[in-house]
Design an enzyme around this catalytic site. Structure first.
Site, short mmCIF file in Angstrom:
data_model
loop_
_atom_site.label_atom_id
_atom_site.label_comp_id
_atom_site.label_asym_id
_atom_site.label_seq_id
_atom_site.Cartn_x
_atom_site.Cartn_y
_atom_site.Cartn_z
N GLU A 97 32.73 34.20 38.75
CA GLU A 97 31.56 34.73 38.06
C GLU A 97 31.67 34.59 36.54
OE1 GLU A 97 30.03 38.21 41.06
OE2 GLU A 97 31.73 38.72 39.80
N CYS A 110 30.67 35.64 28.81
CA CYS A 110 31.97 36.13 29.27
C CYS A 110 32.43 35.22 30.42
CB CYS A 110 31.79 37.57 29.74
SG CYS A 110 33.25 38.28 30.51
N CYS A 117 42.79 37.72 40.28
CA CYS A 117 43.76 37.99 39.22
C CYS A 117 45.03 38.54 39.84
CB CYS A 117 43.18 38.99 38.22
SG CYS A 117 44.28 39.32 36.82
N CYS A 121 45.72 45.46 37.90
CA CYS A 121 45.43 46.65 37.10
C CYS A 121 44.59 47.59 37.97
CB CYS A 121 44.66 46.29 35.84
SG CYS A 121 45.60 45.24 34.72
N CYS A 124 40.63 47.90 37.63
CA CYS A 124 39.84 46.67 37.52
C CYS A 124 39.49 46.10 38.90
CB CYS A 124 40.63 45.64 36.72
SG CYS A 124 39.78 44.06 36.57
N SER A 197 41.14 37.67 25.76
CA SER A 197 41.58 39.03 26.09
C SER A 197 42.77 38.95 27.03
CB SER A 197 40.42 39.78 26.76
OG SER A 197 40.83 41.08 27.10
N HIS A 222 44.73 50.35 26.73
CA HIS A 222 44.43 51.43 27.69
C HIS A 222 45.35 52.63 27.65
CE1 HIS A 222 41.54 48.57 28.91
NE2 HIS A 222 42.38 47.80 29.57
N CYS A 346 32.38 45.18 32.22
CA CYS A 346 33.83 44.96 32.12
C CYS A 346 34.54 45.47 33.36
CB CYS A 346 34.40 45.78 30.96
SG CYS A 346 34.00 45.15 29.37
#
Ligand code: SAH
Length: 354
Positions: A97, A110, A117, A121, A124, A197, A222, A346
């Site tokens: 995406e 973005c 991934c 995390c 996420c 990022s 974070h 996000c």
């Protein structure tokens, strides 16, 4: 050409790789410049359009090369904002995406760098879906080319590597894509409108600094405490804050840029007075600013364990958290949530593999 041979993908090759490719065909190097111009400025999708190439070369390119990478499956538009999410299919049938975020003074695209991934995390959605593979430079660039074709190249003003995946774990393709975006021949996006990022891979942060591209770097902080980061970002056990901070100082110094600390507000986890003190200490060590992001729901991934318990800090408390940091002379932005209703905000990008 034998049928089993794969065609050479020309999208995603840097200008110097394209020049070398044409040299290897026995062609002048400037053919590389011409093709680069066709792909990135004229947004050409096939070799037949490339009218300043000799017809014989065009037919040869048709035979041995390809520009085919992503296919658009669906577009979703947010009812709350103008944010749009694009779902793409790779040639090996993986889904990724990208998100376009129109704002008053800019339009930010973005983009994703991996299918899923590996970092896991806890807050996420992409982390929760697991990891398949790295994207090629062609697949990274094609997200942009698609948006450029549909919305006008001049209308895509900023690029953030904040979609699915950890860009610094797909270092070469990420770097090649930056090389293409920032190349002078590709009239478009300058280095200070590109943000990478990262959750924190210290040796790669340094390598990015040494690459000379001087793009903006955002660090997904974070928490300024290792003990908390360990719980919500497993990668911190491998690369603790001290190593990342050292790498970020190196990056800031070498590139003469300011580091952005991304800080997703998690109720009772990273929103206390002690967090403000620790964050202040950290920010004073290097040129930096904080981008606060309200935690976006990841309910659509049916989270379990700690992920299921996470809640955002209430908005009033986020404002006072930010004000207290500002009183300590820290630059703080609170990022608007964009596209929550279409799971485009996000940390919400995810595709269930099954
Ligand atoms: N892997 C990279 C880039 C992808 S995430 C990184 O970790 O930086 C882009 C940003 O969204 C990161 O700062 C990430 O921590 C943040 N994010 C992830 N999940 C989120 C959520 N549910 N709500 C708000 N922000 C989130």
């Amino acid at each position: 050409m034998k049928l089993t041979e794969k065609k050479t993908q020309l999208k995603g090759l840097t200008l110097s790789d394209l020049r070398d490719f044409f040299s290897s065909l026995g062609e002048p190097k400037f053919r590389g410049d011409q093709v680069f111009n066709w792909i990135y400025n004229h947004l050409a999708d096939n070799f037949n359009e490339m009218k300043n190439l000799p017809a014989t070369l065009r037919s040869k390119l048709n035979e041995i090369c390809t520009l085919n990478s992503l296919e658009l499956l669906t577009t979703q538009k947010s009812n709350q904002t103008n944010t749009q999410k694009f779902l793409f299919l790779t040639t090996d049938k993986n889904k990724i995406e990208a998100v376009l975020i129109p704002e008053k003074d800019r339009n930010t695209l973005c983009i994703s760098t991996q299918v899923g991934c590996p970092l896991d995390c806890k807050f996420c959605a992409t982390g929760l879906m697991g990891y398949k593979r790295n994207l090629s430079a062609a697949e990274i660039i094609d997200q942009y080319l698609f948006a450029a074709k549909n919305f006008g190249k001049e209308n895509i003003t900023n690029i953030v590597y904040m979609g699915m995946g950890e860009p610094l774990l797909n270092f070469n393709s990420t770097l090649n894509s930056i090389s293409i975006f920032t190349n002078q021949l590709n009239k478009g996006i300058s280095r200070n409108r590109i943000t990478i990022s990262t959750a924190g891979i210290p040796n790669k942060i340094k390598e990015l600094a040494d690459s000379g591209y001087r793009v903006k770097l955002a660090f997904s902080l974070h928490s300024a405490f290792d003990s908390i980061r360990n719980k919500i970002m497993p990668i911190n056990k491998k690369y603790p804050l001290s190593e990342n901070i050292e790498a970020l100082k190196y990056y800031a110094k070498k590139t003469n840029t300011r580091i952005t600390f991304e800080y997703t507000m998690l109720k009772k986890i990273n929103d206390t007075e002690a967090d403000i003190r620790q964050l202040t200490k950290l920010c004073r060590q290097l040129p930096s600013k904080i981008n606060i992001i309200p935690f976006n729901s990841i309910e659509h991934m049916n989270p379990s364990g700690i992920s299921a318990e996470l809640k955002t800090t209430e908005i009033e408390k986020i404002y006072s958290f930010a004000d207290k940091l500002r009183n300590n002379n820290i630059t703080v932005m609170i990022r608007d949530t964009q596209g929550n209703d279409i799971a485009a905000a996000c940390g919400q990008l995810a595709i269930k593999f099954k």
